[in-house]
Design an enzyme around this catalytic site. Structure first.
Site, PDB file in Angstrom:
ATOM      1  N   ASP A  61     -18.310   1.643  25.746  1.00  0.00           N
ATOM      2  CA  ASP A  61     -17.691   1.429  27.051  1.00  0.00           C
ATOM      3  C   ASP A  61     -18.586   1.937  28.176  1.00  0.00           C
ATOM      4  OD1 ASP A  61     -15.437   0.438  25.732  1.00  0.00           O
ATOM      5  OD2 ASP A  61     -14.412   2.375  25.761  1.00  0.00           O
ATOM      6  N   ASP A  86     -11.962   4.518  19.773  1.00  0.00           N
ATOM      7  CA  ASP A  86     -12.289   5.345  20.934  1.00  0.00           C
ATOM      8  C   ASP A  86     -12.271   6.806  20.503  1.00  0.00           C
ATOM      9  OD1 ASP A  86     -12.560   3.219  22.715  1.00  0.00           O
ATOM     10  OD2 ASP A  86     -10.460   3.284  23.320  1.00  0.00           O
TER      11      ASP A  86
END
Length: 178
Positions: free
Chosen positions: A133, A119
């Protein structure tokens, strides 16, 4: 199967591969360039984190093989759904489906070697996330909006002036709103 249906299916998978490729390249870039650094872009910061859970870190206490198996199963289900519905879907829905599948597949591919997802997008008010995402969220939103738009009843059309409807002039006309 018609050649149109086959082409639409190939297009869906190529679109998904494109979305997955963009995300995996961004993750590789984040891993090589960010390290412990944080880059402030205003409302968004680039900050490298590794997520061993599913969405928003949920399930981080589960064994990594469970998380991989679950996310892979969901991804396969999305691919099957997309494959079955691509021949009858419009280009916007196929693009949205490609985003959903590509984002899900990219996170599964990223998770396979070490059980974590890279991330790098941080807002300060939302858990850190990545492009993969956002692709399913945006894709599902577009898919939902276009599905509802396509299911709206058509407006009844007015008869052309001077057209004979086959009914007597004094007989009432019923308009079918559907």
């Amino acid at each position: 199967m018609s050649s149109v249906g086959a082409g639409r299916r190939r297009g869906l998978l190529l679109t998904a591969a494109g979305f997955a490729g963009v995300d995996l390249a961004a993750k590789a870039l984040a891993e090589t360039r960010l390290g412990d650094a944080s880059v402030d872009l205003g409302v968004l910061q680039l900050r490298l984190l590794f997520n061993d859970g599913v969405a928003f870190g949920l399930g981080d206490a589960l064994p990594s093989w469970v998380v991989v198996a679950f996310t892979a199963a969901v991804t396969v289900a999305m691919i099957v759904y997309g494959w079955r519905h691509a021949p009858g879907a419009g280009w916007v829905q196929r693009l949205a489906g490609g985003a959903v599948i590509g984002g899900a597949a990219a996170n599964v591919i990223d998770r396979l070697p070490d059980g974590v997802v890279t991330d790098y997008l941080h807002t300060g008010w939302w858990p850190t996330f990545n492009l993969a995402d956002t692709f399913p969220v945006v894709g599902l939103l577009i898919f939902t909006l276009t599905t509802f738009r396509d299911q709206r009843p058509a407006k009844p059309s007015a008869p052309e002036p001077g057209a004979d409807s086959g009914k007597a002039a004094d007989e009432p006309r019923l308009l079918n709103p559907w």
